[in-house]
Design a protein around this motif. Structure first.
Motif, PDB file in Angstrom:
ATOM      1  N   SER A 106       6.046  -7.499  -2.125  1.00 31.14           N
ATOM      2  CA  SER A 106       4.977  -6.747  -2.795  1.00 31.14           C
ATOM      3  C   SER A 106       5.043  -5.287  -2.337  1.00 31.14           C
ATOM      4  O   SER A 106       4.822  -4.366  -3.113  1.00 31.14           O
ATOM      5  N   HIS A 107       5.349  -5.101  -1.055  1.00 34.08           N
ATOM      6  CA  HIS A 107       5.553  -3.767  -0.490  1.00 34.08           C
ATOM      7  C   HIS A 107       6.251  -3.956   0.845  1.00 34.08           C
ATOM      8  O   HIS A 107       6.540  -5.087   1.234  1.00 34.08           O
ATOM      9  N   LEU A 108       6.522  -2.867   1.559  1.00 32.08           N
ATOM     10  CA  LEU A 108       7.411  -2.974   2.725  1.00 32.08           C
ATOM     11  C   LEU A 108       6.690  -2.869   4.075  1.00 32.08           C
ATOM     12  O   LEU A 108       7.312  -2.524   5.075  1.00 32.08           O
ATOM     13  N   HIS A 109       5.408  -3.170   4.121  1.00 29.30           N
ATOM     14  CA  HIS A 109       4.711  -3.208   5.418  1.00 29.30           C
ATOM     15  C   HIS A 109       5.233  -4.378   6.255  1.00 29.30           C
ATOM     16  O   HIS A 109       5.714  -5.381   5.710  1.00 29.30           O
ATOM     17  N   PHE A 110       5.077  -4.247   7.592  1.00 27.19           N
ATOM     18  CA  PHE A 110       5.718  -5.196   8.517  1.00 27.19           C
ATOM     19  C   PHE A 110       5.314  -6.652   8.281  1.00 27.19           C
ATOM     20  O   PHE A 110       6.107  -7.566   8.499  1.00 27.19           O
ATOM     21  N   ASP A 111       4.076  -6.883   7.834  1.00 27.39           N
ATOM     22  CA  ASP A 111       3.618  -8.264   7.665  1.00 27.39           C
ATOM     23  C   ASP A 111       4.021  -8.841   6.308  1.00 27.39           C
ATOM     24  O   ASP A 111       3.569  -9.926   5.928  1.00 27.39           O
ATOM     25  N   HIS A 112       4.877  -8.128   5.585  1.00 28.03           N
ATOM     26  CA  HIS A 112       5.385  -8.608   4.295  1.00 28.03           C
ATOM     27  C   HIS A 112       6.908  -8.709   4.278  1.00 28.03           C
ATOM     28  O   HIS A 112       7.462  -9.581   3.617  1.00 28.03           O
ATOM     29  N   VAL A 113       7.566  -7.813   5.044  1.00 27.13           N
ATOM     30  CA  VAL A 113       9.045  -7.842   5.083  1.00 27.13           C
ATOM     31  C   VAL A 113       9.605  -8.432   6.374  1.00 27.13           C
ATOM     32  O   VAL A 113      10.780  -8.784   6.428  1.00 27.13           O
ATOM     33  N   GLY A 189      -1.854   2.057  -5.190  1.00 22.25           N
ATOM     34  CA  GLY A 189      -3.083   1.712  -4.474  1.00 22.25           C
ATOM     35  C   GLY A 189      -2.881   1.462  -2.996  1.00 22.25           C
ATOM     36  O   GLY A 189      -3.014   2.364  -2.170  1.00 22.25           O
ATOM     37  N   HIS A 190      -2.529   0.235  -2.640  1.00 19.21           N
ATOM     38  CA  HIS A 190      -2.361  -0.087  -1.218  1.00 19.21           C
ATOM     39  C   HIS A 190      -1.267   0.791  -0.610  1.00 19.21           C
ATOM     40  O   HIS A 190      -1.421   1.347   0.476  1.00 19.21           O
ATOM     41  N   THR A 191      -0.141   0.871  -1.313  1.00 14.84           N
ATOM     42  CA  THR A 191       0.877   1.889  -1.039  1.00 14.84           C
ATOM     43  C   THR A 191       1.293   2.442  -2.396  1.00 14.84           C
ATOM     44  O   THR A 191       1.040   1.799  -3.419  1.00 14.84           O
ATOM     45  N   GLY A 210      -0.734  -9.411  -3.920  1.00 16.93           N
ATOM     46  CA  GLY A 210      -0.364  -8.725  -2.680  1.00 16.93           C
ATOM     47  C   GLY A 210      -1.596  -8.196  -1.981  1.00 16.93           C
ATOM     48  O   GLY A 210      -2.636  -8.856  -1.937  1.00 16.93           O
ATOM     49  N   ASP A 211      -1.494  -6.988  -1.461  1.00 19.06           N
ATOM     50  CA  ASP A 211      -2.604  -6.427  -0.680  1.00 19.06           C
ATOM     51  C   ASP A 211      -3.663  -5.721  -1.536  1.00 19.06           C
ATOM     52  O   ASP A 211      -4.558  -5.078  -1.004  1.00 19.06           O
ATOM     53  N   ILE A 212      -3.572  -5.858  -2.855  1.00 20.34           N
ATOM     54  CA  ILE A 212      -4.640  -5.307  -3.707  1.00 20.34           C
ATOM     55  C   ILE A 212      -5.904  -6.170  -3.554  1.00 20.34           C
ATOM     56  O   ILE A 212      -7.029  -5.678  -3.619  1.00 20.34           O
TER      57      ILE A 212
HETATM   58 ZN   LIG Z   1       0.182  -3.833   3.510  1.00 19.59          ZN
END
Ligand SMILES: [Zn+2]
Length: 282
Positions: A106-113, A189-191, A210-212
């Motif tokens: 969904s995006h590349l933040h640490f808790d997703h990748v 939005g979130h990123t 995702g984080d939306i």
């Molecule tokens: Zn995030």
């Protein structure tokens, strides 16, 4: 759960805790605490609900949790257990690392990748899913690799550099059909480069937001996270999507809810939505 011709399941990449204030932004604690209990360090319980979609010819994993590379100190900071939760949960569902064909971030933040790489015996990063192509929005990588001072801490430098150079990546730009019945759509939005993942098969339709809308406690349009880079965009996007799917049979998948991995929703008032029916995807 059967989902048209697909099978959807939620694979935990590990439970963790984050500060409740950061998770609920401007919402006063007296309000969010009723929905999400905090511990003595003001942290709320979260999960990393990675969505696994089995289609007749692919095995798709949406997001991968925080992985197995965090230090003892980092683990204690987020109250997470050591080990590789994602892999052990995949294994207990009779899946091997080599079986996954697509990983969509969904995006590349640490808790997703984080779960998509692990350390080899030489201490170097390697792909967790060697046969998978890894998909994200080009715009997300542009921001992450830029490592602007104001974004520092959101992305892990080594991971981002790894993915920016990896041949197993397939950056997309804008709306895209990844395989038959699985689509991505930028949300911002979130990123700036955040995307949602849409699953359609037979008469089933689901959205991994995702984080939306990370948890069911965020079903209020105004309840956004302090982590959101563009608060107003999150509110607008969330309102648009929840409005469209409320009171329908569309399934919403929550990426961080500690209790519910999926539900349908109904609209309570102009800005509040609530869970209608929940689905246990474990
Ligand atoms: Zn995030």
């Amino acid at each position: 759960m059967k989902f048209g011709e697909f099978e959807v399941q939620s694979i935990s990449g590990g439970r963790f805790r984050l500060d409740g204030g950061a998770m609920f932004g401007v919402v006063p604690k007296t309000l969010w605490n009723r929905k999400s209990e905090s511990d003595e360090l003001n942290r709320v319980q979260l999960d990393t609900n990675c969505l696994l979609v089995r289609t007749p010819d692919a095995i798709v994993l949406c997001d991968t949790g925080f992985g197995s590379k965090l230090s003892e100190k980092q683990l204690s900071f987020i109250d997470a257990a050591p080990g590789n939760a994602l892999i052990s949960h995949l294994n207990s569902n009779n899946l091997d690392r080599g079986d996954v064909t697509h990983v969509i971030f969904s995006h590349l933040h640490f808790d997703h990748v984080g779960g998509a790489t692990c350390l080899n015996s030489g201490g170097e990063l390697e792909v967790t899913f060697p046969n998978a192509v890894h998909i994200f929005q080009e715009k997300e990588m542009a921001d992450a690799i830029g490592m602007a001072a104001e974004l520092e801490g959101n992305y892990y430098d080594a991971e981002i550099r790894f993915w920016s150079e990896n041949a197993k990546c397939q950056p997309v730009s804008g709306d895209s059909e990844i395989i038959n019945g699985i689509f991505v759509q930028p949300t911002g939005g979130h990123t700036a480069g955040h995307q949602l993942i849409e699953i359609k098969s037979g008469d089933q339709h689901g959205i991994f937001l995702g984080d939306i809308c990370p948890t069911s406690a965020h079903l209020n349009v105004f309840w956004t996270m302090a982590y959101d880079a563009f608060q107003l965009d999150v509110r607008r996007k969330k309102a648009e999507i929840l409005d469209a799917i409320a009171n329908s049979e569309v399934t919403l998948f929550f990426d961080h809810d500690p209790n519910f991995q999926a539900s349908t929703i109904f609209q309570k008032n102009k800005k509040t939505f609530e869970i209608k029916e929940t689905f246990d995807l474990r």
